[in-house]
Design a protein around this motif. Structure first.
Motif, PDB file in Angstrom:
ATOM      1  N   TYR A  80       1.097  -1.287  -0.524  1.00  0.00           N
ATOM      2  CA  TYR A  80       0.280  -0.135   0.181  1.00  0.00           C
ATOM      3  C   TYR A  80       0.641   1.185  -0.046  1.00  0.00           C
ATOM      4  CZ  TYR A  80      -3.424   3.599   1.722  1.00  0.00           C
ATOM      5  OH  TYR A  80      -3.832   4.834   2.001  1.00  0.00           O
ATOM      6  N   SER A  91      -5.467   5.360   7.347  1.00  0.00           N
ATOM      7  CA  SER A  91      -4.414   4.706   6.654  1.00  0.00           C
ATOM      8  C   SER A  91      -4.601   3.030   7.134  1.00  0.00           C
ATOM      9  CB  SER A  91      -3.006   4.900   6.673  1.00  0.00           C
ATOM     10  OG  SER A  91      -2.008   4.049   6.129  1.00  0.00           O
ATOM     11  N   SER A  94      -7.523   1.134   5.505  1.00  0.00           N
ATOM     12  CA  SER A  94      -7.007   1.028   3.873  1.00  0.00           C
ATOM     13  C   SER A  94      -6.166   0.029   3.846  1.00  0.00           C
ATOM     14  CB  SER A  94      -6.690   2.345   3.123  1.00  0.00           C
ATOM     15  OG  SER A  94      -6.995   3.685   3.176  1.00  0.00           O
ATOM     16  N   ARG A  95      -5.794  -0.169   4.501  1.00  0.00           N
ATOM     17  CA  ARG A  95      -4.121  -1.345   4.780  1.00  0.00           C
ATOM     18  C   ARG A  95      -5.295  -2.488   4.936  1.00  0.00           C
ATOM     19  NH1 ARG A  95      -0.818   1.909   7.281  1.00  0.00           N
ATOM     20  NH2 ARG A  95      -1.147   0.814   9.269  1.00  0.00           N
ATOM     21  N   LEU A  98      -6.880  -3.472   1.739  1.00  0.00           N
ATOM     22  CA  LEU A  98      -6.522  -4.488   0.655  1.00  0.00           C
ATOM     23  C   LEU A  98      -5.778  -5.528   0.379  1.00  0.00           C
ATOM     24  CD1 LEU A  98      -5.001  -3.864  -1.567  1.00  0.00           C
ATOM     25  CD2 LEU A  98      -2.956  -2.868  -0.541  1.00  0.00           C
ATOM     26  N   ALA A 142       2.942  -4.258   5.059  1.00  0.00           N
ATOM     27  CA  ALA A 142       1.664  -3.436   4.145  1.00  0.00           C
ATOM     28  C   ALA A 142       1.086  -4.425   3.499  1.00  0.00           C
ATOM     29  CB  ALA A 142       2.030  -3.452   3.173  1.00  0.00           C
ATOM     30  N   ILE A 147      -6.772  -2.434   0.452  1.00  0.00           N
ATOM     31  CA  ILE A 147      -7.356  -1.623  -0.230  1.00  0.00           C
ATOM     32  C   ILE A 147      -7.533   0.027   0.033  1.00  0.00           C
ATOM     33  CG2 ILE A 147      -9.282  -1.765  -1.636  1.00  0.00           C
ATOM     34  CD1 ILE A 147      -7.945  -3.122  -3.781  1.00  0.00           C
ATOM     35  N   GLY A 170      -4.544   1.166  -4.470  1.00  0.00           N
ATOM     36  CA  GLY A 170      -3.865   1.018  -3.966  1.00  0.00           C
ATOM     37  C   GLY A 170      -2.411   0.826  -4.315  1.00  0.00           C
ATOM     38  N   THR A 171      -2.022   0.933  -5.458  1.00  0.00           N
ATOM     39  CA  THR A 171      -1.135   1.476  -5.988  1.00  0.00           C
ATOM     40  C   THR A 171      -0.720   2.507  -6.962  1.00  0.00           C
ATOM     41  OG1 THR A 171      -1.634   0.248  -7.910  1.00  0.00           O
ATOM     42  CG2 THR A 171      -0.704  -1.532  -6.348  1.00  0.00           C
TER      43      THR A 171
END
Length: 238
Positions: A80, A91, A94-95, A98, A142, A147, A170-171
């Motif tokens: 991430y 954050s 989000s991780r 993902l 990560a 995501i 995420g990239t």
């Protein structure tokens, strides 16, 4: 998994293992145990377990599903990139999202080089440990993290795919195989529209706008090439 899908899984096991005993309460109990997982993962796990033994227990199905999910995470090599505008809690969320996407099979398998990109590393500033240690630590942390998801009012271009280079959520964006420090302007525009709750840009309209810009630029270039006529004069030569 819904209760109806749990009934289908129980019937599936009964077909694969006809010697195994079931009663009217079996689907309800199995549904409670298998609720966090999908019916497709459960069916695949049943086949794997039944191939090596005569009976299939729900705990064995769960063990097999977890093994497959961990395998997907490992093959995806999840990294991430993060967003400087996110809080620590955002954050972390989000991780986690993902890693869940990787476990669900939504992220394709890829090599570590593809996951980390090939962008140039920053030079080490004097007196510090540098970004290398932090980068490695972030990459290790990560794996299995999430995501990023687009949130109302938050402009996060890495929370959406890029329509220019097809970068996944995420990239980072890439140009000729090299990872960009920033994102493509079109991806940033799409993120701003998402944050403002506006519909995405129609690719056809986008192409029409680009063609209009090119046509206008060509017309201006053509006007610059035209030499204006010399002004008329009524003065008589002396």
């Amino acid at each position: 998994m819904t209760p109806e899908e749990a009934i289908l899984v129980a019937k599936y096991v009964a077909s694969v293992c006809p010697q195994q005993r079931f009663n009217e309460h079996t689907p309800d109990v199995w549904g409670d145990i298998l609720a966090p997982y999908t019916v497709d993962d459960a069916r695949a796990a049943v086949i794997t377990v039944a191939a090596r033994q005569a009976f299939v227990a729900p705990a064995e199905i769960v063990t097999e599903i977890k093994a497959r999910r961990e395998e997907r995470i490992e093959l995806a090599h999840v990294v991430y990139d993060g967003n400087p505008n996110e809080t620590g809690a955002q954050s972390a969320a989000s991780r986690r999202a993902l890693i869940a996407a990787a476990a669900d099979g939504l992220l394709p398998p890829r090599t570590p080089a593809a996951a980390l990109g090939t962008a140039d590393r920053l030079a080490l500033p004097p007196g510090t440990t540098g970004p290398y240690t932090n980068r490695v630590a972030a990459a290790r942390a990560a794996v299995g993290q999430g995501i990023p998801t687009a949130r109302d009012g938050v402009v996060n271009p890495r929370a959406i795919p890029c329509r220019i280079c097809q970068a996944l959520p995420g990239t980072s964006c890439t140009v000729r195989g090299r990872r960009m420090r920033d994102v493509h302007p079109a991806r940033l525009d799409d993120a701003k529209r998402r944050a403002a709750d506006l519909p995405p840009i129609d690719p056809a309209q986008d192409r029409v706008a680009e063609e209009r810009i090119r046509a206008a630029a060509a017309a201006m270039a053509a006007d610059d090439r035209i030499v204006p006529p010399a002004p008329e004069t009524t003065e008589e030569p002396s």
